[in-house]
Motif scaffolding. Structure first.
Motif, PDB file in Angstrom:
ATOM      1  N   THR A 179     -10.107   4.168   9.296  1.00  0.00           N
ATOM      2  CA  THR A 179      -9.182   3.148   8.813  1.00  0.00           C
ATOM      3  C   THR A 179      -9.078   3.261   7.300  1.00  0.00           C
ATOM      4  OG1 THR A 179     -10.982   1.547   8.654  1.00  0.00           O
ATOM      5  CG2 THR A 179      -9.729   1.597  10.696  1.00  0.00           C
ATOM      6  N   GLY A 180      -8.044   2.689   6.739  1.00  0.00           N
ATOM      7  CA  GLY A 180      -7.882   2.730   5.297  1.00  0.00           C
ATOM      8  C   GLY A 180      -6.740   3.633   4.893  1.00  0.00           C
ATOM      9  N   ASP A 181      -6.875   4.239   3.720  1.00  0.00           N
ATOM     10  CA  ASP A 181      -5.778   4.988   3.127  1.00  0.00           C
ATOM     11  C   ASP A 181      -5.528   6.295   3.862  1.00  0.00           C
ATOM     12  OD1 ASP A 181      -5.557   3.028   1.250  1.00  0.00           O
ATOM     13  OD2 ASP A 181      -6.811   4.059  -0.236  1.00  0.00           O
ATOM     14  N   LEU A 182      -4.293   6.744   3.776  1.00  0.00           N
ATOM     15  CA  LEU A 182      -3.939   8.063   4.260  1.00  0.00           C
ATOM     16  C   LEU A 182      -4.562   9.120   3.361  1.00  0.00           C
ATOM     17  CD1 LEU A 182      -0.183   7.367   4.919  1.00  0.00           C
ATOM     18  CD2 LEU A 182      -1.734   8.333   6.629  1.00  0.00           C
ATOM     19  N   PRO A 183      -4.835  10.319   3.894  1.00  0.00           N
ATOM     20  CA  PRO A 183      -5.310  11.396   3.026  1.00  0.00           C
ATOM     21  C   PRO A 183      -4.247  11.752   1.999  1.00  0.00           C
ATOM     22  CG  PRO A 183      -4.800  12.223   5.226  1.00  0.00           C
ATOM     23  CD  PRO A 183      -4.731  10.739   5.303  1.00  0.00           C
ATOM     24  N   ASP A 184      -4.683  12.215   0.833  1.00  0.00           N
ATOM     25  CA  ASP A 184      -3.736  12.577  -0.219  1.00  0.00           C
ATOM     26  C   ASP A 184      -3.694  14.091  -0.371  1.00  0.00           C
ATOM     27  OD1 ASP A 184      -6.027  13.282  -1.610  1.00  0.00           O
ATOM     28  OD2 ASP A 184      -6.059  11.455  -2.806  1.00  0.00           O
ATOM     29  N   THR A 573       4.981   6.260  11.783  1.00  0.00           N
ATOM     30  CA  THR A 573       3.697   5.555  11.799  1.00  0.00           C
ATOM     31  C   THR A 573       2.705   6.229  12.745  1.00  0.00           C
ATOM     32  OG1 THR A 573       4.530   4.001  13.477  1.00  0.00           O
ATOM     33  CG2 THR A 573       4.735   3.351  11.153  1.00  0.00           C
ATOM     34  N   GLU A 576       1.305   9.043  10.800  1.00  0.00           N
ATOM     35  CA  GLU A 576       0.338   8.518   9.835  1.00  0.00           C
ATOM     36  C   GLU A 576      -0.994   8.197  10.505  1.00  0.00           C
ATOM     37  OE1 GLU A 576       3.578   6.409   6.789  1.00  0.00           O
ATOM     38  OE2 GLU A 576       2.539   5.229   8.326  1.00  0.00           O
ATOM     39  N   GLU A 577      -0.947   7.661  11.720  1.00  0.00           N
ATOM     40  CA  GLU A 577      -2.180   7.425  12.470  1.00  0.00           C
ATOM     41  C   GLU A 577      -2.925   8.726  12.715  1.00  0.00           C
ATOM     42  OE1 GLU A 577      -0.781   5.550  15.997  1.00  0.00           O
ATOM     43  OE2 GLU A 577      -0.532   3.569  15.090  1.00  0.00           O
ATOM     44  N   ARG A 580      -4.711   9.806   9.501  1.00  0.00           N
ATOM     45  CA  ARG A 580      -5.927   9.020   9.297  1.00  0.00           C
ATOM     46  C   ARG A 580      -7.039   9.463  10.254  1.00  0.00           C
ATOM     47  NH1 ARG A 580      -2.025   4.652   8.740  1.00  0.00           N
ATOM     48  NH2 ARG A 580      -2.085   3.793   6.612  1.00  0.00           N
ATOM     49  N   ARG A 583      -8.456  12.912   9.303  1.00  0.00           N
ATOM     50  CA  ARG A 583      -8.765  13.132   7.887  1.00  0.00           C
ATOM     51  C   ARG A 583     -10.106  13.833   7.695  1.00  0.00           C
ATOM     52  NH1 ARG A 583      -8.789   7.932   4.151  1.00  0.00           N
ATOM     53  NH2 ARG A 583     -10.668   7.483   5.374  1.00  0.00           N
TER      54      ARG A 583
END
Length: 683
Positions: A179-184, A573, A576-577, A580, A583
């Motif tokens: 959970t939290g931020d997406l990888p950069d 989305t 994006e899941e 995450r 990651r």
């Protein structure tokens, strides 16, 4: 004494060429299915599971040495229920038991040999076993008898091992939900740096022998060059592609790539040709041509796709799976040459020129045979200088020599061709043909992609909205896996962008919806098998790249490429899941997640959406094809439409063909000339 049975076993009724190759063994083979599993349970016998594929050299060796031996077969038949599986038809079984093999032995491969309890739990595993002890490996007969004794005398220990290994496979691909931020982008940068550090600075490629193309890692490095502007990454990718194209891993006469090189110089390959390699590598060569403007990269891509059309295409449009490494019982026999053969075909003058060009010597370079795997030893420029001849004349003579040698080679006994049509691999080749057709403006490639797509959509649909895995001799079967749905959808997206025929786009969207319905776990990960599929000891996820890209990564990329056509954010989305959820895996194992990292690059780079309205001028398409734009979304409409966001509000100016470039939810002014469109695309 080795003998074939007069009466074929059950495999004679199977569609798989690999299973058919074992149909006359004295082994009482079963295909995987309820009959074999029920017999093992009823008779309380262990299962011997052998997994391979038709173009596998060591699979053929084990078949000749052991499975065709009546004495060894008698032991197998008396004490085991013997099951033969084509790993290309059943990637789920191969994934489960290959993972066990790698966990236990720290290596894997094919043929894969696994001994199971009647409830499918493995308790002993290996790959190739010679019939008697050699190569530092125990003999197959020795292994069989040891396992017979263990099953009879140490049953509780066997079942304890089986339980532990089954538990290990259940935990092998578990992913913690992050959970939290997406990888950069740092994740991509770190991966690209790690790949660059492993590149062989002399011969290109990763590490030493054996050397595989590792196409997906090279693609990520090229994307990182595009994003960062660091020329080192382009230099390392193009070095590798040049060395591969000069080596024996590339078929210098007929085009196309062999599976891998047994040496670090790409000189001597393992000779099978797989459809998937000859799908993903042309795309990399086209990308490198776009990035570096080297004509040789375009030539290699075209020669490879020409080979596929010429030798690997079903009359109705699908693509065949593979050709063997062996012919006439010898590996590589079809492809290697000696000096006398070449001179006999070409005469002394042209023959000597060809021998110098392709490094053909009396000593040879292939297994002390005096035969040579053709490779570029002296390029045309060096020959022209050494012989004091015009380069154009040398190139013309070399082309004539290649043509005549290819004609002579076609009279040889060819390697066996596996003519099953696999949905996933065809999806990869549809992408290759479609993108090559669009980028190179070669209509024959686009037509080949269209014919293959139409073939799959008509012959490999299951009649209930789903896909089947395999087509052979008029019969389709086996429920599709994640990679079948994802790779075909990706191919259809590419085919839409090459033709602008919306039926392919609509089918890609529908298949992506089916992918989510059948394979998605609801929290960022995808299973390899469909919900409700045959119960096995484990339901694996399709997480890691191997010879083909990970199905989960292809699915994530499809979601992002199709998002502009959606009225909601569900596809984005869900991707994006996935980022995450993967990651930590991408950070720990970039080599196995390069395709998912490419999808992440697509996401983070803000895709370039180019919408053509009122027409698609050939000059624009040709110029677009020369540009390296890995994150391009290309679409066309006749007038503004409100059924997809990417088309909304976009009109032709003054009735002339018009283009719009959109990034980050903002669009350029309308462009009515290529100069304007190029300005909005950027340098």
């Amino acid at each position: 004494m080795i003998a074939l049975t007069a009466r074929p076993n059950r495999l004679i009724h199977e569609a798989s060429p690999y299973l058919q190759q074992h149909a006359h063994n004295p082994v009482d083979w079963y295909p995987w299915g309820s009959e074999a599993l029920e017999r093992a349970r009823k008779e309380d016998k262990p299962i011997f599971l052998s997994i391979g594929y038709s173009s596998c050299h060591w699979c053929h060796v084990m078949e000749r040495e052991s499975f065709a031996d009546p004495e060894i077969a008698a032991v197998m038949n008396q004490h085991f229920v013997c099951i033969k599986v084509d790993r290309e038809e059943r990637p789920d079984l191969d994934d489960i038991y290959q993972t066990i093999c790698q966990m236990v032995t720290r290596s894997g491969g094919w043929p894969l040999s696994v001994w199971l309890t009647p409830d499918q739990k493995p308790f002993y595993v290996g790959t190739y076993f010679p019939p008697t002890e050699r190569y530092g490996r125990p003999g197959f007969r020795q292994v069989l008898m040891a396992l017979v004794r263990a099953w009879r005398e140490k049953r509780s220990e066997v079942e304890q091992v089986a339980a532990q290994w089954a538990d290990g496979i259940a935990r092998s691909d578990a992913l913690d939900v992050v959970t939290g931020d997406l990888p950069d982008r740092q994740l991509i940068t770190d991966a690209a740096r790690a790949f660059a550090a492993r590149i062989d600075p002399r011969h290109g490629g990763f590490g030493g022998a054996p050397k595989f193309p590792n196409t997906f890692a090279l693609e990520l490095m090229l994307r990182h060059w595009k994003a960062s502007g660091d020329g080192l990454y382009l230099k390392l990718v193009t070095l590798t592609l040049r060395k591969m194209a000069e080596g024996g891993i590339y078929d210098q006469l007929g085009g196309g790539f062999h599976r891998y090189s047994v040496d670090e110089r790409w000189a001597v390959p393992h000779f099978e040709k797989m459809l998937y390699d000859n799908a993903v590598l042309p795309l990399l060569y086209i990308a490198a041509w776009q990035a570096a403007a080297e004509p040789r990269f375009r030539r290699v891509a075209e020669e490879t796709l020409d080979y596929v059309i010429r030798e690997m295409t079903h009359p109705d449009g699908g693509f065949y799976s593979a050709t063997d490494a062996d012919s006439e019982g010898e590996e590589g026999r079809f492809f290697v040459w000696d000096r006398q053969e070449i001179v006999a075909v070409l005469g002394s003058d042209l023959g000597e020129l060809i021998c110098r060009h392709y490094g053909v010597t009396d000593r040879g370079n292939f297994e002390h045979s005096g035969k040579t795997v053709l490779h570029i030893a002296e390029p045309p420029e060096a020959l022209a200088q050494a012989l004091n001849l015009p380069l154009q004349e040398v190139e013309a003579r070399l082309a004539e020599g290649r043509r005549r040698l290819l004609e002579a080679r076609e009279k040889r006994v060819p390697p066996f061709r596996d003519e099953k049509v696999l949905t996933a691999w065809n999806g990869l080749m549809i992408s290759a043909m479609a993108r090559a057709g669009r980028s190179l403006r070669r209509r024959e490639y686009t037509d080949a992609a269209r014919r293959a797509a139409d073939f799959l959509l008509s012959h490999l649909a299951d009649g209930r909205g789903g896909l089947l895995r395999r087509y052979k001799d008029g019969q389709a079967g086996i429920p599709g896996y994640l990679e079948d749905y994802a790779c075909l959808a990706a191919g259809l997206i590419d085919l839409y962008e090459a033709t602008f025929e919306e039926r392919y786009l609509n089918e890609a969207i529908r298949l992506t919806e089916e992918t989510l319905r059948r394979f998605y776990d609801g929290s960022g990960s995808f299973y390899l098998t469909q919900s409700g599929s045959e119960p096995l000891i484990h339901r694996p996820r399709d997480l890691m790249d191997a010879s083909v890209p990970a199905g989960s990564a292809v699915a994530a990329m499809n979601l992002l490429r199709l998002q502009p056509y959606r009225g909601d954010d569900r596809f984005r989305t869900t991707a994006e899941e996935a980022f995450r959820r993967h990651r930590d895996l991408m950070s720990r194992a970039p080599g196995g997640t390069a395709t998912m990292l490419q999808a992440l690059d697509f996401y983070l780079s803000s895709p370039t959406e180019v919408t053509l309205v009122g027409g698609a001028p050939e000059a624009w398409l040709e110029a677009l094809g020369r540009r390296y734009e890995p994150n391009l979304v290309l679409t066309r409409v006749d007038a503004p439409r409100d059924d997809a966001p990417i088309w909304a509000g976009k009109a032709a100016v003054g009735g002339a063909p018009t283009a719009y470039v959109c990034r980050n939810f903002a669009c350029s002014p309308p462009a009515t000339t290529w100069e304007e469109l190029a300005q909005y695309l950027g340098s």
